[in-house]
Design a protein around this motif. Structure first.
Motif, PDB file in Angstrom:
ATOM      1  N   ILE A  83      -6.982   7.456   3.797  1.00  0.00           N
ATOM      2  CA  ILE A  83      -6.091   6.320   4.039  1.00  0.00           C
ATOM      3  C   ILE A  83      -6.954   5.120   4.391  1.00  0.00           C
ATOM      4  CG2 ILE A  83      -4.234   5.401   5.482  1.00  0.00           C
ATOM      5  CD1 ILE A  83      -3.372   8.314   5.989  1.00  0.00           C
ATOM      6  N   ASP A  84      -6.710   4.009   3.710  1.00  0.00           N
ATOM      7  CA  ASP A  84      -7.504   2.808   3.939  1.00  0.00           C
ATOM      8  C   ASP A  84      -6.565   1.663   4.308  1.00  0.00           C
ATOM      9  OD1 ASP A  84      -9.473   0.921   4.084  1.00  0.00           O
ATOM     10  OD2 ASP A  84      -9.744   0.723   1.914  1.00  0.00           O
ATOM     11  N   GLY A  85      -6.450   1.399   5.610  1.00  0.00           N
ATOM     12  CA  GLY A  85      -5.610   0.294   6.066  1.00  0.00           C
ATOM     13  C   GLY A  85      -4.134   0.635   5.987  1.00  0.00           C
ATOM     14  N   GLU A  86      -3.335  -0.335   5.531  1.00  0.00           N
ATOM     15  CA  GLU A  86      -1.891  -0.134   5.415  1.00  0.00           C
ATOM     16  C   GLU A  86      -1.588   0.966   4.398  1.00  0.00           C
ATOM     17  OE1 GLU A  86       0.588  -1.663   7.111  1.00  0.00           O
ATOM     18  OE2 GLU A  86      -0.905  -2.717   8.326  1.00  0.00           O
ATOM     19  N   LEU A  87      -0.525   1.735   4.655  1.00  0.00           N
ATOM     20  CA  LEU A  87      -0.158   2.799   3.730  1.00  0.00           C
ATOM     21  C   LEU A  87       0.169   2.223   2.355  1.00  0.00           C
ATOM     22  CD1 LEU A  87       2.106   5.050   5.984  1.00  0.00           C
ATOM     23  CD2 LEU A  87      -0.196   5.563   5.159  1.00  0.00           C
ATOM     24  N   SER A  88      -0.334   2.907   1.325  1.00  0.00           N
ATOM     25  CA  SER A  88      -0.115   2.437  -0.037  1.00  0.00           C
ATOM     26  C   SER A  88      -0.230   3.598  -1.003  1.00  0.00           C
ATOM     27  CB  SER A  88      -1.147   1.354  -0.403  1.00  0.00           C
ATOM     28  OG  SER A  88      -2.463   1.876  -0.325  1.00  0.00           O
ATOM     29  N   VAL A 177      -0.337  16.054   0.535  1.00  0.00           N
ATOM     30  CA  VAL A 177       0.744  15.079   0.375  1.00  0.00           C
ATOM     31  C   VAL A 177       0.120  13.753  -0.028  1.00  0.00           C
ATOM     32  CG1 VAL A 177       2.289  16.257   1.969  1.00  0.00           C
ATOM     33  CG2 VAL A 177       0.733  14.551   2.868  1.00  0.00           C
ATOM     34  N   GLU A 178       0.653  13.150  -1.092  1.00  0.00           N
ATOM     35  CA  GLU A 178       0.092  11.906  -1.630  1.00  0.00           C
ATOM     36  C   GLU A 178       1.210  10.917  -1.923  1.00  0.00           C
ATOM     37  OE1 GLU A 178      -2.625  10.266  -5.376  1.00  0.00           O
ATOM     38  OE2 GLU A 178      -2.182  12.409  -5.182  1.00  0.00           O
ATOM     39  N   ILE A 179       1.039   9.704  -1.454  1.00  0.00           N
ATOM     40  CA  ILE A 179       2.020   8.652  -1.725  1.00  0.00           C
ATOM     41  C   ILE A 179       1.943   8.263  -3.203  1.00  0.00           C
ATOM     42  CG2 ILE A 179       2.694   6.270  -1.250  1.00  0.00           C
ATOM     43  CD1 ILE A 179       1.643   6.618   1.590  1.00  0.00           C
ATOM     44  N   VAL A 180       3.082   8.351  -3.884  1.00  0.00           N
ATOM     45  CA  VAL A 180       3.119   7.994  -5.302  1.00  0.00           C
ATOM     46  C   VAL A 180       3.964   6.755  -5.569  1.00  0.00           C
ATOM     47  CG1 VAL A 180       2.637  10.327  -6.106  1.00  0.00           C
ATOM     48  CG2 VAL A 180       5.007   9.627  -5.735  1.00  0.00           C
ATOM     49  N   GLU A 181       4.773   6.334  -4.574  1.00  0.00           N
ATOM     50  CA  GLU A 181       5.589   5.131  -4.771  1.00  0.00           C
ATOM     51  C   GLU A 181       6.020   4.573  -3.426  1.00  0.00           C
ATOM     52  OE1 GLU A 181       9.626   3.609  -7.165  1.00  0.00           O
ATOM     53  OE2 GLU A 181       9.071   5.747  -7.117  1.00  0.00           O
ATOM     54  N   GLY A 204       6.338  20.124  -5.263  1.00  0.00           N
ATOM     55  CA  GLY A 204       7.566  19.432  -4.901  1.00  0.00           C
ATOM     56  C   GLY A 204       7.367  17.947  -4.729  1.00  0.00           C
ATOM     57  N   GLU A 205       8.406  17.312  -4.227  1.00  0.00           N
ATOM     58  CA  GLU A 205       8.387  15.871  -4.001  1.00  0.00           C
ATOM     59  C   GLU A 205       9.285  15.566  -2.805  1.00  0.00           C
ATOM     60  OE1 GLU A 205       8.313  12.885  -7.367  1.00  0.00           O
ATOM     61  OE2 GLU A 205      10.352  12.567  -6.595  1.00  0.00           O
ATOM     62  N   ALA A 206       8.844  14.632  -1.992  1.00  0.00           N
ATOM     63  CA  ALA A 206       9.599  14.255  -0.797  1.00  0.00           C
ATOM     64  C   ALA A 206       9.807  12.747  -0.764  1.00  0.00           C
ATOM     65  CB  ALA A 206       8.861  14.695   0.466  1.00  0.00           C
ATOM     66  N   VAL A 207      10.819  12.343  -0.005  1.00  0.00           N
ATOM     67  CA  VAL A 207      10.976  10.937   0.380  1.00  0.00           C
ATOM     68  C   VAL A 207      10.956  10.908   1.898  1.00  0.00           C
ATOM     69  CG1 VAL A 207      12.466   8.914   0.377  1.00  0.00           C
ATOM     70  CG2 VAL A 207      12.277  10.324  -1.687  1.00  0.00           C
ATOM     71  N   VAL A 208      10.102  10.051   2.461  1.00  0.00           N
ATOM     72  CA  VAL A 208       9.972   9.975   3.912  1.00  0.00           C
ATOM     73  C   VAL A 208      10.092   8.527   4.376  1.00  0.00           C
ATOM     74  CG1 VAL A 208       8.509  12.026   4.046  1.00  0.00           C
ATOM     75  CG2 VAL A 208       7.440   9.764   3.840  1.00  0.00           C
ATOM     76  N   LEU A 209      10.488   8.380   5.622  1.00  0.00           N
ATOM     77  CA  LEU A 209      10.521   7.092   6.308  1.00  0.00           C
ATOM     78  C   LEU A 209       9.364   7.078   7.288  1.00  0.00           C
ATOM     79  CD1 LEU A 209      12.070   4.437   7.096  1.00  0.00           C
ATOM     80  CD2 LEU A 209      13.267   5.829   8.791  1.00  0.00           C
ATOM     81  N   ILE A 210       8.507   6.074   7.213  1.00  0.00           N
ATOM     82  CA  ILE A 210       7.362   5.984   8.104  1.00  0.00           C
ATOM     83  C   ILE A 210       7.420   4.652   8.851  1.00  0.00           C
ATOM     84  CG2 ILE A 210       4.870   6.089   8.343  1.00  0.00           C
ATOM     85  CD1 ILE A 210       4.706   7.626   5.756  1.00  0.00           C
ATOM     86  N   ASP A 211       7.818   4.722  10.118  1.00  0.00           N
ATOM     87  CA  ASP A 211       7.832   3.546  10.982  1.00  0.00           C
ATOM     88  C   ASP A 211       6.506   3.426  11.727  1.00  0.00           C
ATOM     89  OD1 ASP A 211      10.465   2.738  10.438  1.00  0.00           O
ATOM     90  OD2 ASP A 211      11.271   4.202  11.871  1.00  0.00           O
TER      91      ASP A 211
END
Length: 218
Positions: A83-88, A177-181, A204-211
């Motif tokens: 992870i480099d800085g803001e999530l992307s 787990v890898e952010i794809v969108e 699989g695939e997940a949708v998460v909320l990250i505050d």
């Protein structure tokens, strides 16, 4: 087809039953609490079966349970973050642990899933798997563990799973787990997988909320 691969009917069942839970984080905490509660209230039967056919300690053993602390890592776990800085898009986390007999017994006690394919050696040896296998949801819980290592406050919104192969006692498995969108509104679509060595056992695939993490005023 080997005994470590699921047949087509099992794959069909697994795909059809994959949308059954949203919050692995809460389930993991509940498993720990349930195991502690059961240990504190068990009868002094030395692990023998009671008159109703159950075990008072549900094979938890006599060792005293210790509550795990928030954010704690155990020595046998391994975690890796890219992870480099803001999530992307492209950011990923890996979490690795060995699935033990104790993990399986504690999960059975916490969830109520006492299917003999997970707990009875002789019974399981007569199945297509030729031995005991771990609960699929227990193994998929490693995905939750990996998600918990993203920075911030992570909450499940959805999770799809396909169980590709069984995991056995003593197998060391890795969840990735890898952010794809980036969906906006602090929501992210995540590619999720668990592998044993290089062989996939769950996709699989997940949708998460990250505050953002709460600010500590102390």
């Amino acid at each position: 087809m080997t005994n470590d691969s699921y047949s087509m009917p099992f794959e069909t069942w697994a795909a059809a039953s994959s949308r059954v839970f949203n919050t692995f984080l809460e389930a993991n905490r509940a498993a720990n609490q349930a195991a502690i509660s059961m240990l504190g209230s068990r009868q002094a039967t030395n692990g023998k079966r009671t008159t109703n056919g159950t075990r008072s300690d549900v094979a938890l053993g006599a060792a005293e349970e210790r509550r795990i602390e928030a954010g704690e890592d155990l020595d046998e776990w391994a975690a890796h973050r890219e992870i480099d800085g803001e999530l992307s898009v492209g950011d990923l986390v890996r979490f690795t642990k060995t699935i033990s007999q104790r993990d399986i017994e504690r999960f059975a006690a916490a969830s109520g899933d006492t299917n003999p394919i997970h707990l009875d050696d002789e019974w399981a040896e007569e199945t297509r798997f030729n031995g005991r296998i771990a609960h699929g949801i227990l193994v998929s819980g490693l995905i939750s563990a990996a998600l918990a290592r993203f920075p911030g406050s992570v909450v499940y919104l959805s999770q799809d799973l396909e169980f590709r192969a069984p995991v056995r006692i003593g197998d060391r498995v890795t969840a990735t787990v890898e952010i794809v969108e980036d969906l906006g509104g602090d929501q992210f679509r995540i590619r999720t997988s668990v592998a044993k060595d290089d062989d996939p056992v769950i996709d699989g695939e997940a949708v998460v909320l990250i505050d953002d993490a709460p600010i500590d005023d102390a």
